[in-house]
Design a protein around this motif. Structure first.
Motif, PDB file in Angstrom:
ATOM      1  N   ALA A  21      19.310  38.916  42.231  1.00 34.38           N
ATOM      2  CA  ALA A  21      20.417  39.737  42.717  1.00 34.38           C
ATOM      3  C   ALA A  21      21.711  39.015  42.384  1.00 34.38           C
ATOM      4  O   ALA A  21      21.958  37.925  42.869  1.00 34.38           O
ATOM      5  N   ASN A  22      22.497  39.629  41.538  1.00 36.29           N
ATOM      6  CA  ASN A  22      23.697  38.973  41.023  1.00 36.29           C
ATOM      7  C   ASN A  22      24.888  39.894  41.273  1.00 36.29           C
ATOM      8  O   ASN A  22      24.897  41.033  40.830  1.00 36.29           O
ATOM      9  N   GLY A  23      25.882  39.414  42.021  1.00 40.53           N
ATOM     10  CA  GLY A  23      27.015  40.270  42.329  1.00 40.53           C
ATOM     11  C   GLY A  23      28.330  39.522  42.363  1.00 40.53           C
ATOM     12  O   GLY A  23      28.362  38.290  42.376  1.00 40.53           O
ATOM     13  N   LEU A  24      29.408  40.287  42.364  1.00 37.98           N
ATOM     14  CA  LEU A  24      30.751  39.711  42.417  1.00 37.98           C
ATOM     15  C   LEU A  24      31.479  40.284  43.618  1.00 37.98           C
ATOM     16  O   LEU A  24      31.546  41.492  43.805  1.00 37.98           O
ATOM     17  N   ARG A  25      31.991  39.385  44.455  1.00 39.40           N
ATOM     18  CA  ARG A  25      32.816  39.764  45.597  1.00 39.40           C
ATOM     19  C   ARG A  25      34.146  39.042  45.449  1.00 39.40           C
ATOM     20  O   ARG A  25      34.230  38.019  44.774  1.00 39.40           O
ATOM     21  N   ASP A  26      35.185  39.562  46.106  1.00 37.75           N
ATOM     22  CA  ASP A  26      36.492  38.938  45.947  1.00 37.75           C
ATOM     23  C   ASP A  26      37.321  39.083  47.209  1.00 37.75           C
ATOM     24  O   ASP A  26      36.982  39.847  48.112  1.00 37.75           O
ATOM     25  N   THR A  27      38.430  38.341  47.264  1.00 36.83           N
ATOM     26  CA  THR A  27      39.302  38.352  48.437  1.00 36.83           C
ATOM     27  C   THR A  27      40.608  39.105  48.186  1.00 36.83           C
ATOM     28  O   THR A  27      41.504  39.062  49.034  1.00 36.83           O
ATOM     29  N   TYR A  28      40.722  39.782  47.073  1.00 37.97           N
ATOM     30  CA  TYR A  28      41.992  40.429  46.730  1.00 37.97           C
ATOM     31  C   TYR A  28      42.404  41.459  47.783  1.00 37.97           C
ATOM     32  O   TYR A  28      43.469  41.357  48.405  1.00 37.97           O
ATOM     33  N   ALA A  29      41.552  42.444  48.006  1.00 37.60           N
ATOM     34  CA  ALA A  29      41.872  43.475  48.986  1.00 37.60           C
ATOM     35  C   ALA A  29      41.846  42.920  50.408  1.00 37.60           C
ATOM     36  O   ALA A  29      42.625  43.345  51.260  1.00 37.60           O
ATOM     37  N   LEU A  30      40.953  41.963  50.664  1.00 37.28           N
ATOM     38  CA  LEU A  30      40.878  41.368  51.993  1.00 37.28           C
ATOM     39  C   LEU A  30      42.169  40.659  52.347  1.00 37.28           C
ATOM     40  O   LEU A  30      42.678  40.776  53.470  1.00 37.28           O
ATOM     41  N   ASP A  31      42.719  39.910  51.390  1.00 38.36           N
ATOM     42  CA  ASP A  31      43.976  39.201  51.633  1.00 38.36           C
ATOM     43  C   ASP A  31      45.111  40.179  51.928  1.00 38.36           C
ATOM     44  O   ASP A  31      45.939  39.944  52.813  1.00 38.36           O
ATOM     45  N   ILE A  32      45.147  41.265  51.173  1.00 41.61           N
ATOM     46  CA  ILE A  32      46.201  42.260  51.366  1.00 41.61           C
ATOM     47  C   ILE A  32      46.064  42.909  52.736  1.00 41.61           C
ATOM     48  O   ILE A  32      47.050  43.064  53.472  1.00 41.61           O
ATOM     49  N   PHE A  33      44.834  43.263  53.116  1.00 37.49           N
ATOM     50  CA  PHE A  33      44.635  43.881  54.427  1.00 37.49           C
ATOM     51  C   PHE A  33      44.945  42.900  55.550  1.00 37.49           C
ATOM     52  O   PHE A  33      45.589  43.257  56.541  1.00 37.49           O
ATOM     53  N   ARG A  34      44.491  41.664  55.421  1.00 39.74           N
ATOM     54  CA  ARG A  34      44.727  40.675  56.474  1.00 39.74           C
ATOM     55  C   ARG A  34      46.218  40.462  56.701  1.00 39.74           C
ATOM     56  O   ARG A  34      46.692  40.432  57.848  1.00 39.74           O
ATOM     57  N   GLU A  35      46.974  40.331  55.617  1.00 37.93           N
ATOM     58  CA  GLU A  35      48.421  40.136  55.745  1.00 37.93           C
ATOM     59  C   GLU A  35      49.087  41.370  56.351  1.00 37.93           C
ATOM     60  O   GLU A  35      50.002  41.251  57.179  1.00 37.93           O
ATOM     61  N   ALA A  36      48.617  42.549  55.956  1.00 43.89           N
ATOM     62  CA  ALA A  36      49.180  43.782  56.522  1.00 43.89           C
ATOM     63  C   ALA A  36      48.887  43.870  58.018  1.00 43.89           C
ATOM     64  O   ALA A  36      49.763  44.235  58.811  1.00 43.89           O
ATOM     65  N   PHE A  37      47.675  43.515  58.393  1.00 47.04           N
ATOM     66  CA  PHE A  37      47.303  43.581  59.810  1.00 47.04           C
ATOM     67  C   PHE A  37      48.117  42.582  60.629  1.00 47.04           C
ATOM     68  O   PHE A  37      48.618  42.910  61.716  1.00 47.04           O
TER      69      PHE A  37
END
Length: 243
Positions: free
Chosen positions: A99-115
């Motif tokens: 099982a090989n996948g790619l996850r990232d923090t791009y959208a998470l960082d944007i949401f966290r800062e917005a919150f």
């Protein structure tokens, strides 16, 4: 007899080599170009991998065999940096690395800062928990839990407004977020004033792909999120009413 022995030795050597190859999982890890192309599909824009590094196996979560971390920037925002993680996990017939996948923090960082911005100067109390693929790290993470507590009738409207504005801020910057998994989970711990002290309704919201109100069926359905504060308010009360 000699031929059979040679065949057996060749077969054992092949199995050992294959096992070693699969155990290392290095051959499955993505190249910088692979990462850039995958992120472009996720978000509909170009990215550049600046650097990459391996993460110590001591920090992996239990189901992960290999992790490679990439430092990435949007091509049009070189001063913005985030992490992407190529994780190799799972097994098939006892062999790891399928099982090989790619996850990232791009959208998470944007949401966290917005919150954080929207919750500032309000009475909304919250905490962040960073998990996966590295054990509880605020740097190497690809899942973000937002725990909002306490939530009661007194501050429910403020909570819904903060969430609504945070979702909308995120969608303004990442229009394609509905099509990509961003790993954010909202945990709302709600209780009515008249409930016994030990009773709390824990409501999980998976934003951007969690629910929407279908007017035809008069039900919440999974697929696309209604970011309106009133819809979130109704959703929370409906969930609490079923508790």
């Amino acid at each position: 007899m000699a031929g059979k022995m040679k065949t057996r030795i060749w077969f054992v050597s092949l199995v050992c080599a294959l096992a070693l190859l699969l155990t290392s999982c290095d051959f499955l890890l993505m190249s910088n170009r692979d990462v850039e192309q995958t992120l472009a599909k996720y978000y509909g824009k170009e990215f550049v991998v600046i650097a990459s590094e391996r993460i110590s196996s001591d920090d992996y979560t239990a189901d992960v065999y290999r992790i490679k971390a990439y430092v990435v920037s949007p091509k049009d925002e070189p001063n913005t940096q985030f992490f992407a993680f190529n994780t190799v996990k799972g097994e098939s017939f006892g062999v790891p690395g399928f099982a090989n996948g790619l996850r990232d923090t791009y959208a998470l960082d944007i949401f966290r800062e917005a919150f954080e911005t929207r919750a500032a100067n309000t009475d909304v109390e919250y905490s962040f928990d960073y998990i996966y693929p590295v054990k509880s790290s605020s740097v190497y993470y690809s899942d973000l839990y937002v725990d909002i507590e306490p939530v009661s009738p007194e501050n429910l409207e403020a909570v819904c407004e903060v969430l609504s504005l945070s979702f909308k801020d995120t969608l303004e910057k990442i229009p394609k977020v509905h099509e990509s998994f961003i790993g954010v989970a909202i945990w709302i711990r709600y209780r009515e004033n008249e409930w016994p002290e030990e009773k709390t309704c824990v409501i999980r919201m998976d934003p951007f792909y969690d629910f929407f109100w279908n007017e035809e069926t008069s039900k919440y359905e999974r697929g696309a999120m209604d970011t309106d504060a009133e819809a979130i308010y109704k959703y929370i009360l409906d969930q609490a009413g079923e508790y």
